[in-house]
Design a protein around this motif. Structure first.
Motif, PDB file in Angstrom:
ATOM      1  N   LEU A  72      41.273 100.166   8.987  1.00 48.49           N
ATOM      2  CA  LEU A  72      41.575 100.374  10.411  1.00 48.49           C
ATOM      3  C   LEU A  72      41.813  99.029  11.114  1.00 48.49           C
ATOM      4  O   LEU A  72      42.721  98.901  11.941  1.00 48.49           O
ATOM      5  CB  LEU A  72      40.435 101.140  11.099  1.00 48.49           C
ATOM      6  CG  LEU A  72      40.190 102.561  10.572  1.00 48.49           C
ATOM      7  CD1 LEU A  72      38.982 103.197  11.266  1.00 48.49           C
ATOM      8  CD2 LEU A  72      41.428 103.434  10.770  1.00 48.49           C
ATOM      9  N   GLY A  73      41.011  98.032  10.754  1.00 48.29           N
ATOM     10  CA  GLY A  73      41.165  96.699  11.348  1.00 48.29           C
ATOM     11  C   GLY A  73      42.533  96.109  11.039  1.00 48.29           C
ATOM     12  O   GLY A  73      43.196  95.531  11.898  1.00 48.29           O
ATOM     13  N   LEU A  98      45.249  97.755  10.338  1.00 48.65           N
ATOM     14  CA  LEU A  98      46.267  98.492  11.106  1.00 48.65           C
ATOM     15  C   LEU A  98      46.374  97.934  12.516  1.00 48.65           C
ATOM     16  O   LEU A  98      47.470  97.738  13.044  1.00 48.65           O
ATOM     17  CB  LEU A  98      45.884  99.980  11.179  1.00 48.65           C
ATOM     18  CG  LEU A  98      46.133 100.803   9.912  1.00 48.65           C
ATOM     19  CD1 LEU A  98      45.434 102.143  10.023  1.00 48.65           C
ATOM     20  CD2 LEU A  98      47.634 101.003   9.693  1.00 48.65           C
ATOM     21  N   SER A  99      45.219  97.660  13.121  1.00 50.73           N
ATOM     22  CA  SER A  99      45.214  97.172  14.505  1.00 50.73           C
ATOM     23  C   SER A  99      45.828  95.771  14.602  1.00 50.73           C
ATOM     24  O   SER A  99      46.249  95.356  15.669  1.00 50.73           O
ATOM     25  CB  SER A  99      43.795  97.182  15.076  1.00 50.73           C
ATOM     26  OG  SER A  99      43.049  96.171  14.468  1.00 50.73           O
ATOM     27  N   LEU A 100      45.867  95.050  13.472  1.00 54.21           N
ATOM     28  CA  LEU A 100      46.461  93.700  13.489  1.00 54.21           C
ATOM     29  C   LEU A 100      47.948  93.715  13.126  1.00 54.21           C
ATOM     30  O   LEU A 100      48.555  92.670  12.967  1.00 54.21           O
ATOM     31  CB  LEU A 100      45.698  92.787  12.525  1.00 54.21           C
ATOM     32  CG  LEU A 100      44.307  92.350  13.007  1.00 54.21           C
ATOM     33  CD1 LEU A 100      43.564  91.631  11.894  1.00 54.21           C
ATOM     34  CD2 LEU A 100      44.402  91.450  14.228  1.00 54.21           C
ATOM     35  N   GLY A 101      48.497  94.898  12.962  1.00 56.26           N
ATOM     36  CA  GLY A 101      49.935  95.004  12.777  1.00 56.26           C
ATOM     37  C   GLY A 101      50.411  95.222  11.357  1.00 56.26           C
ATOM     38  O   GLY A 101      51.611  95.252  11.114  1.00 56.26           O
ATOM     39  N   MET A 128      44.943  91.772  18.328  1.00 60.07           N
ATOM     40  CA  MET A 128      44.394  93.061  17.857  1.00 60.07           C
ATOM     41  C   MET A 128      44.761  94.158  18.855  1.00 60.07           C
ATOM     42  O   MET A 128      44.494  94.019  20.043  1.00 60.07           O
ATOM     43  CB  MET A 128      42.874  92.940  17.713  1.00 60.07           C
ATOM     44  CG  MET A 128      42.257  94.037  16.888  1.00 60.07           C
ATOM     45  SD  MET A 128      40.543  93.615  16.522  1.00 60.07           S
ATOM     46  CE  MET A 128      40.201  94.716  15.195  1.00 60.07           C
ATOM     47  N   ASN A 129      45.408  95.188  18.341  1.00 58.04           N
ATOM     48  CA  ASN A 129      45.844  96.263  19.221  1.00 58.04           C
ATOM     49  C   ASN A 129      45.392  97.604  18.628  1.00 58.04           C
ATOM     50  O   ASN A 129      45.964  98.092  17.640  1.00 58.04           O
ATOM     51  CB  ASN A 129      47.375  96.204  19.349  1.00 58.04           C
ATOM     52  CG  ASN A 129      47.895  97.233  20.312  1.00 58.04           C
ATOM     53  OD1 ASN A 129      47.131  97.994  20.904  1.00 58.04           O
ATOM     54  ND2 ASN A 129      49.210  97.257  20.483  1.00 58.04           N
ATOM     55  N   LEU A 130      44.363  98.170  19.250  1.00 58.02           N
ATOM     56  CA  LEU A 130      43.787  99.417  18.705  1.00 58.02           C
ATOM     57  C   LEU A 130      44.736 100.605  18.840  1.00 58.02           C
ATOM     58  O   LEU A 130      44.557 101.625  18.175  1.00 58.02           O
ATOM     59  CB  LEU A 130      42.461  99.714  19.400  1.00 58.02           C
ATOM     60  CG  LEU A 130      41.324  98.728  19.098  1.00 58.02           C
ATOM     61  CD1 LEU A 130      40.086  99.089  19.896  1.00 58.02           C
ATOM     62  CD2 LEU A 130      40.988  98.695  17.619  1.00 58.02           C
ATOM     63  N   ARG A 174      47.546 100.780  17.739  1.00 60.66           N
ATOM     64  CA  ARG A 174      48.307 100.941  16.491  1.00 60.66           C
ATOM     65  C   ARG A 174      47.614 101.923  15.531  1.00 60.66           C
ATOM     66  O   ARG A 174      48.225 102.387  14.575  1.00 60.66           O
ATOM     67  CB  ARG A 174      48.476  99.587  15.795  1.00 60.66           C
ATOM     68  CG  ARG A 174      49.406  98.634  16.529  1.00 60.66           C
ATOM     69  CD  ARG A 174      49.767  97.461  15.627  1.00 60.66           C
ATOM     70  NE  ARG A 174      50.606  96.504  16.325  1.00 60.66           N
ATOM     71  CZ  ARG A 174      50.234  95.265  16.647  1.00 60.66           C
ATOM     72  NH1 ARG A 174      49.049  94.832  16.319  1.00 60.66           N
ATOM     73  NH2 ARG A 174      51.052  94.458  17.278  1.00 60.66           N
ATOM     74  N   ILE A 175      46.315 102.162  15.783  1.00 60.21           N
ATOM     75  CA  ILE A 175      45.586 103.104  14.909  1.00 60.21           C
ATOM     76  C   ILE A 175      45.876 104.521  15.401  1.00 60.21           C
ATOM     77  O   ILE A 175      45.495 104.893  16.506  1.00 60.21           O
ATOM     78  CB  ILE A 175      44.070 102.824  14.945  1.00 60.21           C
ATOM     79  CG1 ILE A 175      43.806 101.389  14.491  1.00 60.21           C
ATOM     80  CG2 ILE A 175      43.323 103.808  14.063  1.00 60.21           C
ATOM     81  CD1 ILE A 175      42.371 100.955  14.684  1.00 60.21           C
TER      82      ILE A 175
END
Lengths: 434, 79
Positions: free
Chosen positions: A183-184, A186-189, B1-3, B5-6
């Motif tokens: 998940l981490g 994913l959040s970083l692109g 960090m962009n949540l 995107r989850i």
């Protein structure tokens, strides 16, 4: 003089970039850590030497790098594998030319009028690859990791796990590091597939990380492999502070009952039954788990000692050399020194820390319900990294109580962690390839 | 960090993955718990043949005899 200058332009001294120098320093650091500090020497020496070899610059025409894996060409110089990949709908570069050649002589294919049927056998030429490219084939196609699992299976004693099955759950709890890092990432692109490959670093299992990266994110394989093996080597540095932070002194002093003796019949039945359970639930783990338990069956059945001996000595050593060296050689600066690699290293450290914390905290949670308490330090061994994390548990336990040996207890979640990370890899592979 | 995107399916995969890992290892733990009982029942129905390996072979018997002779010789010579 002119000739001499021309020659100088072709040497590594003229073409060496700052990135190459940085990577060569990293390679030398790996070798130094292995020799001076004894951090995973069997892995870090081949990887370190591979990094140095992979960062010697050479002319593109010389075709010496790991990316030069050979190709099949048609007369106009077009790479046949690319043509066929589209038409045959398969991603295996080795099969594609064969598919194409057969398709070219097959009436049905000719009638269909697809691109493959236009290729005639006499038009096809092959371009040989480099030695490093052929060695790297075992990595890029995921051949080496299952062979290493065969050797690991042949040297693993599941007795401690069989004598105390409740500790198996700690190997599952530590896999939280894999999925939170997924998940981490994913959040970083990172894309879903790349995030899955990065997340598996939390499984603290080098072969599993390489296997999954080869399947999901081949472009990140070098960085993921180096991160996974670096953190495995740094287990004695990363884990103790987290273990001490999450446990009290009295918890670290908890003594556990010595493991019971396990019968031979139990040890023989276990690999077959556990294989069926794992792979029926997560078929993606079939290759890794299958080879692991096959190796273990060779060891335990008592009638294939020669095979078990070969698997756990000569074979695993040869494959480790080839895998470590070719993974190292894949880290040419132009591919490796990218922002993504730094992110992968950061995420890898987080994954390791979260996995360690997950195991320790789950052990504390289990203690709420158990009469016979377990020492929560053994939860940290749930992050695979056999047997280093179990040794760290022993070391931290002995610091509190010099007579409290936790090594045997820690081996149970340690080997359960191997199963857990292989199952997690299987799940990610099957979910993210679709 | 962009949540952001989850996406929900990513969370679903993480939760499902963790659940399957726990399910697999819990089933293994349950199997290990029951294994000695199952083997005891199987052993009752199909008693295992005497272990061939436990009976000493000729070489082991010879080694034992040599060992006994050596021990006997040493204990006598020290008296």
């Amino acid at each position: 003089m002119g000739n001499l200058l021309e020659f100088f332009q072709t040497t590594g001294f003229a073409t060496l970039s700052f990135g190459n120098v940085a990577m060569i320093v990293i390679g030398i650091t790996f070798i130094t850590l292995a020799i001076r500090k004894h951090y995973e020497p069997l892995l870090l020496v081949p990887i370190g030497m591979g990094i140095i070899v992979g960062n010697i610059p050479f002319s593109e025409d010389m075709q010496l790098g790991v990316e030069n894996q050979g190709a099949i060409l048609v007369e106009d110089g077009k790479v046949l594998t690319e043509t066929i990949e589209d038409s045959a709908g398969t991603d295996s570069w080795m099969l594609n030319p064969l598919v194409s050649l057969f398709a070219g002589t097959d009436d049905e294919s000719e009638e269909s009028g697809d691109g493959a049927s236009a290729v005639k056998p006499e038009q096809v030429r092959s371009r040989s690859g480099s030695v490093l490219g052929y060695l790297y084939f075992g990595v890029s196609q995921g051949i080496f990791p299952p062979l290493i699992f065969l050797g690991i299976g042949a040297m693993t004693d599941f007795s401690t796990m069989l004598s105390n099955p409740r500790l198996v759950l700690l190997g599952a709890a530590a896999q939280i590091g894999v999925f939170l890092t997924f998940l981490g990432a994913l959040s970083l692109g990172f894309t879903s597939a790349e995030a899955g490959a990065v997340g598996i670093i939390g499984g603290a299992d080098g072969p599993t990380a390489i296997f999954l990266s080869a399947k999901l994110a081949p472009g990140l394989l070098g960085a993921i492999a180096i991160a996974a093996y670096s953190y495995m080597a740094l287990v004695p540095v990363i884990q103790p502070p987290i273990m001490k932070l999450l446990t009290t002194q009295s918890e670290r002093k908890i003594r556990m009952k010595p493991p019971r003796e396990v019968s031979k019949a139990e040890r023989i039945v276990f690999p077959i039954a556990a294989f069926l359970i794992c792979t029926l639930l997560a078929p993606g783990a079939l290759v890794l788990i299958g080879m692991l338990f096959f190796g273990n069956l060779l060891k335990e059945c008592g009638v294939t000692d020669r095979l078990a001996q070969s698997a756990r000595t000569s074979m695993i050593d040869i494959v480790t050399i080839l895998l470590g060296f070719s993974v190292g050689a894949s880290t040419a600066a132009r591919n490796f020194l990218q922002p993504e690699s730094l992110l992968i290293f950061g995420l890898g450290a987080t994954a390791f820390a979260v996995a360690t914390a997950g195991g320790v905290l789950f052990a504390k949670l289990m203690n709420v319900f158990l009469k016979e308490k377990i020492n929560p330090l053994v939860g940290a061994a749930g992050v695979s990294a056999v047997p280093d994390s179990a040794r760290v548990v022993e070391m931290v336990g002995l610091e509190e109580d010099p007579e409290n040996h936790l090594l045997m207890h820690a081996m149970a979640p340690n080997v359960a962690g191997v199963l857990g990370s292989a199952v997690a890899a299987g799940i990610l592979w099957s979910a993210l390839t679709n | 960090m962009n949540l952001d995107r989850i996406e929900p399916e990513h969370l679903q995969l993480a939760v499902t993955g963790m659940t399957v890992v726990f399910a697999a290892l819990t089933l293994i733990a349950v199997f290990i718990y029951s294994l000695p009982r199952v083997l005891a029942v199987v052993d009752g129905i199909f008693p295992s043949a005497p272990d061939q390996l436990s009976s000493p072979n000729e070489e082991q018997e010879r080694a034992a005899a040599v060992g006994f002779a050596l021990h006997h010789h040493r204990t006598q010579s020290t008296r």
